[in-house]
Design a protein around this motif. Structure first.
Motif, PDB file in Angstrom:
ATOM      1  N   ILE A 183      49.796  36.417  36.996  1.00  0.00           N
ATOM      2  CA  ILE A 183      48.621  36.079  36.187  1.00  0.00           C
ATOM      3  C   ILE A 183      47.629  35.253  37.001  1.00  0.00           C
ATOM      4  N   LEU A 184      48.139  34.230  37.680  1.00  0.00           N
ATOM      5  CA  LEU A 184      47.255  33.363  38.453  1.00  0.00           C
ATOM      6  C   LEU A 184      46.604  34.111  39.615  1.00  0.00           C
ATOM      7  N   ASN A 185      47.378  34.960  40.288  1.00  0.00           N
ATOM      8  CA  ASN A 185      46.803  35.720  41.401  1.00  0.00           C
ATOM      9  C   ASN A 185      45.737  36.696  40.919  1.00  0.00           C
ATOM     10  N   GLY A 186      45.968  37.292  39.747  1.00  0.00           N
ATOM     11  CA  GLY A 186      44.956  38.177  39.173  1.00  0.00           C
ATOM     12  C   GLY A 186      43.672  37.426  38.868  1.00  0.00           C
ATOM     13  N   PHE A 187      43.818  36.212  38.353  1.00  0.00           N
ATOM     14  CA  PHE A 187      42.629  35.397  38.066  1.00  0.00           C
ATOM     15  C   PHE A 187      41.902  35.032  39.353  1.00  0.00           C
ATOM     16  N   LEU A 188      42.649  34.654  40.385  1.00  0.00           N
ATOM     17  CA  LEU A 188      42.025  34.282  41.657  1.00  0.00           C
ATOM     18  C   LEU A 188      41.303  35.474  42.291  1.00  0.00           C
ATOM     19  N   GLN A 189      41.911  36.672  42.173  1.00  0.00           N
ATOM     20  CA  GLN A 189      41.257  37.871  42.688  1.00  0.00           C
ATOM     21  C   GLN A 189      39.930  38.096  41.967  1.00  0.00           C
ATOM     22  N   GLY A 190      39.970  37.997  40.634  1.00  0.00           N
ATOM     23  CA  GLY A 190      38.747  38.186  39.856  1.00  0.00           C
ATOM     24  C   GLY A 190      37.701  37.133  40.161  1.00  0.00           C
ATOM     25  N   ALA A 191      38.131  35.873  40.320  1.00  0.00           N
ATOM     26  CA  ALA A 191      37.191  34.797  40.619  1.00  0.00           C
ATOM     27  C   ALA A 191      36.553  35.010  41.987  1.00  0.00           C
ATOM     28  N   ALA A 192      37.348  35.532  42.941  1.00  0.00           N
ATOM     29  CA  ALA A 192      36.798  35.803  44.273  1.00  0.00           C
ATOM     30  C   ALA A 192      35.761  36.915  44.218  1.00  0.00           C
ATOM     31  N   LEU A 193      36.050  37.971  43.456  1.00  0.00           N
ATOM     32  CA  LEU A 193      35.102  39.073  43.318  1.00  0.00           C
ATOM     33  C   LEU A 193      33.789  38.598  42.692  1.00  0.00           C
ATOM     34  N   LEU A 194      33.898  37.880  41.585  1.00  0.00           N
ATOM     35  CA  LEU A 194      32.701  37.404  40.900  1.00  0.00           C
ATOM     36  C   LEU A 194      31.968  36.361  41.736  1.00  0.00           C
ATOM     37  N   ALA A 196      31.611  36.395  44.845  1.00  0.00           N
ATOM     38  CA  ALA A 196      30.799  37.079  45.846  1.00  0.00           C
ATOM     39  C   ALA A 196      29.414  37.419  45.307  1.00  0.00           C
ATOM     40  N   ALA A 197      29.287  37.462  43.962  1.00  0.00           N
ATOM     41  CA  ALA A 197      27.990  37.724  43.323  1.00  0.00           C
ATOM     42  C   ALA A 197      27.351  36.435  42.819  1.00  0.00           C
ATOM     43  N   GLY A 198      27.914  35.303  43.248  1.00  0.00           N
ATOM     44  CA  GLY A 198      27.362  34.009  42.855  1.00  0.00           C
ATOM     45  C   GLY A 198      27.770  33.536  41.477  1.00  0.00           C
ATOM     46  N   VAL A 199      28.761  34.185  40.865  1.00  0.00           N
ATOM     47  CA  VAL A 199      29.221  33.798  39.524  1.00  0.00           C
ATOM     48  C   VAL A 199      30.304  32.726  39.668  1.00  0.00           C
ATOM     49  N   PRO A 200      30.155  31.562  39.036  1.00  0.00           N
ATOM     50  CA  PRO A 200      31.180  30.517  39.138  1.00  0.00           C
ATOM     51  C   PRO A 200      32.455  30.922  38.404  1.00  0.00           C
ATOM     52  N   ALA A 201      33.592  30.442  38.886  1.00  0.00           N
ATOM     53  CA  ALA A 201      34.877  30.761  38.261  1.00  0.00           C
ATOM     54  C   ALA A 201      34.905  30.328  36.808  1.00  0.00           C
ATOM     55  N   SER A 202      34.222  29.234  36.491  1.00  0.00           N
ATOM     56  CA  SER A 202      34.211  28.739  35.112  1.00  0.00           C
ATOM     57  C   SER A 202      33.601  29.740  34.146  1.00  0.00           C
ATOM     58  N   ALA A 203      32.691  30.580  34.643  1.00  0.00           N
ATOM     59  CA  ALA A 203      32.069  31.585  33.774  1.00  0.00           C
ATOM     60  C   ALA A 203      33.021  32.736  33.469  1.00  0.00           C
ATOM     61  N   PHE A 204      34.063  32.878  34.275  1.00  0.00           N
ATOM     62  CA  PHE A 204      35.044  33.951  34.115  1.00  0.00           C
ATOM     63  C   PHE A 204      36.213  33.525  33.221  1.00  0.00           C
ATOM     64  N   THR A 205      36.370  32.237  33.040  1.00  0.00           N
ATOM     65  CA  THR A 205      37.577  31.698  32.417  1.00  0.00           C
ATOM     66  C   THR A 205      37.823  32.224  31.009  1.00  0.00           C
ATOM     67  N   GLU A 206      36.825  32.188  30.147  1.00  0.00           N
ATOM     68  CA  GLU A 206      37.042  32.575  28.749  1.00  0.00           C
ATOM     69  C   GLU A 206      37.411  34.055  28.631  1.00  0.00           C
ATOM     70  N   LEU A 207      36.726  34.911  29.375  1.00  0.00           N
ATOM     71  CA  LEU A 207      37.052  36.335  29.337  1.00  0.00           C
ATOM     72  C   LEU A 207      38.459  36.563  29.892  1.00  0.00           C
ATOM     73  N   ALA A 208      38.810  35.821  30.919  1.00  0.00           N
ATOM     74  CA  ALA A 208      40.151  35.952  31.502  1.00  0.00           C
ATOM     75  C   ALA A 208      41.217  35.552  30.485  1.00  0.00           C
ATOM     76  N   LYS A 209      40.963  34.488  29.736  1.00  0.00           N
ATOM     77  CA  LYS A 209      41.929  34.045  28.725  1.00  0.00           C
ATOM     78  C   LYS A 209      42.096  35.089  27.625  1.00  0.00           C
ATOM     79  N   VAL A 210      40.993  35.636  27.164  1.00  0.00           N
ATOM     80  CA  VAL A 210      41.055  36.674  26.125  1.00  0.00           C
ATOM     81  C   VAL A 210      41.815  37.887  26.640  1.00  0.00           C
ATOM     82  N   SER A 211      41.525  38.282  27.869  1.00  0.00           N
ATOM     83  CA  SER A 211      42.180  39.451  28.452  1.00  0.00           C
ATOM     84  C   SER A 211      43.677  39.217  28.623  1.00  0.00           C
ATOM     85  N   ALA A 212      44.055  38.022  29.067  1.00  0.00           N
ATOM     86  CA  ALA A 212      45.476  37.702  29.249  1.00  0.00           C
ATOM     87  C   ALA A 212      46.206  37.740  27.910  1.00  0.00           C
ATOM     88  N   THR A 213      45.548  37.251  26.862  1.00  0.00           N
ATOM     89  CA  THR A 213      46.149  37.281  25.529  1.00  0.00           C
ATOM     90  C   THR A 213      46.315  38.714  25.038  1.00  0.00           C
TER      91      THR A 213
END
Length: 297
Positions: A183-194, A196-213
């Motif tokens: 789970i954590l590695n998947g989140f880190l991969q996604g945070a790295a991808l985003l 690269a487009a200047g998106v902060p990891a914090s902006a990915f967090t809520e969607l990641a939580k919903v997806s994990a659930t």
């Protein structure tokens, strides 16, 4: 030192961060608690709260019928207790040290050789959670020993007896660790991808939580398929997943982000398809996880 036989008394060996948390929770819940550590000063706060500091490992073991150990590893446990093995006869040793299932079974045999009942255990919690319902502790070994001392063990958190096989606690432990890292590695991969487009990891967090659930909600159906050995594709086939896996690899490479994890996931999908599982649901990948790794693969 005289042995305390009441079922609410206990000895704790090892006072690292987790050991101190265990002893503190036991003491706060009213259990007569004897503690021991090579560095005696680590017991100062516990003694101030009413715990008894044993002068030696021999005194610590002889103090109580129930002994809980939390040390660095299984070898350290045996090195610690071998010199006082004559005192273990008739006692219950609960080992909350992390290790492998093989080490757990070997230690159970070692304990039996000294006449002790042995419960292996695993802690699914950080030290601060010990003593609360959030702390999950797994135990495996003789049910009779677990039932006898469950009231004490329950003071540490939510306790579960998994079965008589001493190795089960360690197996569950590493299985959960694998889940956690995935789970954590998947989140880190996604945070790295985003990122690269200047998106902060914090902006990915809520969607990641919903997806994990959402994904967690699929697990009971996946488990049923695995147990039955049949993998109907309720949503997507492995063939379809493989296409999306390729997109993840391509996107990672294009953005200059590591593609090692996505490439491994894609390789698993390709192996499943090559084995004729392309039309199965995703749970059909279980066969790939059941195979031993190829050296150098």
């Amino acid at each position: 030192m005289t042995t305390n036989n009441p079922t609410n008394s206990v000895t704790v060996l090892g006072l690292g961060l987790m050991g101190r948390a265990l002893a503190g929770a036991l003491r706060r819940d009213g259990h007569a608690t004897t503690v021991w550590n090579r560095t005696a000063a680590k017991a100062d706060d516990l003694v101030a709260e009413g715990a008894t500091l044993a002068a030696s490992i021999r005194d610590a073991v002889s103090a109580n019928t129930l002994i809980i150990a939390c040390v660095s590893d299984y070898e350290a446990l045996r090195d610690l207790l071998d010199p006082v093995g004559d005192l273990l006869d008739g006692r219950v040793l609960v080992n909350l040290t992390s290790g492998t299932s093989a080490e757990a079974r070997e230690t159970a045999t070692w304990a039996a050789g000294h006449g002790a009942a042995y419960l292996d255990g695993a802690i699914m919690a950080v030290p601060a959670a010990i003593g609360t319902a959030e702390a999950v502790l797994l135990h495996s070994g003789p049910r009779e020993a677990f039932d006898q001392h469950e009231p004490v063990l329950r003071s540490l958190g939510t306790t579960t007896h998994l079965g008589e096989d001493h190795g089960l606690s360690s197996l569950y432990d590493v299985a959960v660790l694998g889940l956690m890292w995935s789970i954590l590695n998947g989140f880190l991969q996604g945070a790295a991808l985003l990122g690269a487009a200047g998106v902060p990891a914090s902006a990915f967090t809520e969607l990641a939580k919903v997806s994990a659930t959402t994904v967690a909600g699929w697990l009971p159906a996946y488990a049923e398929q695995i147990d039955q050995g049949a993998y109907p594709a309720f949503d997507s086939t492995i063939d379809t997943h493989l296409g999306a896996m390729a997109h993840l690899v391509d996107e990672s490479e294009a953005l200059g982000v590591s593609a090692e994890l996505p490439a491994f996931i894609k390789a698993l999908g390709e192996r499943a398809v090559a084995a004729g599982r392309g039309g199965d649901g995703y749970a059909g990948l279980i066969d790939q996880f059941r195979k031993p790794s190829e050296v150098g693969a």
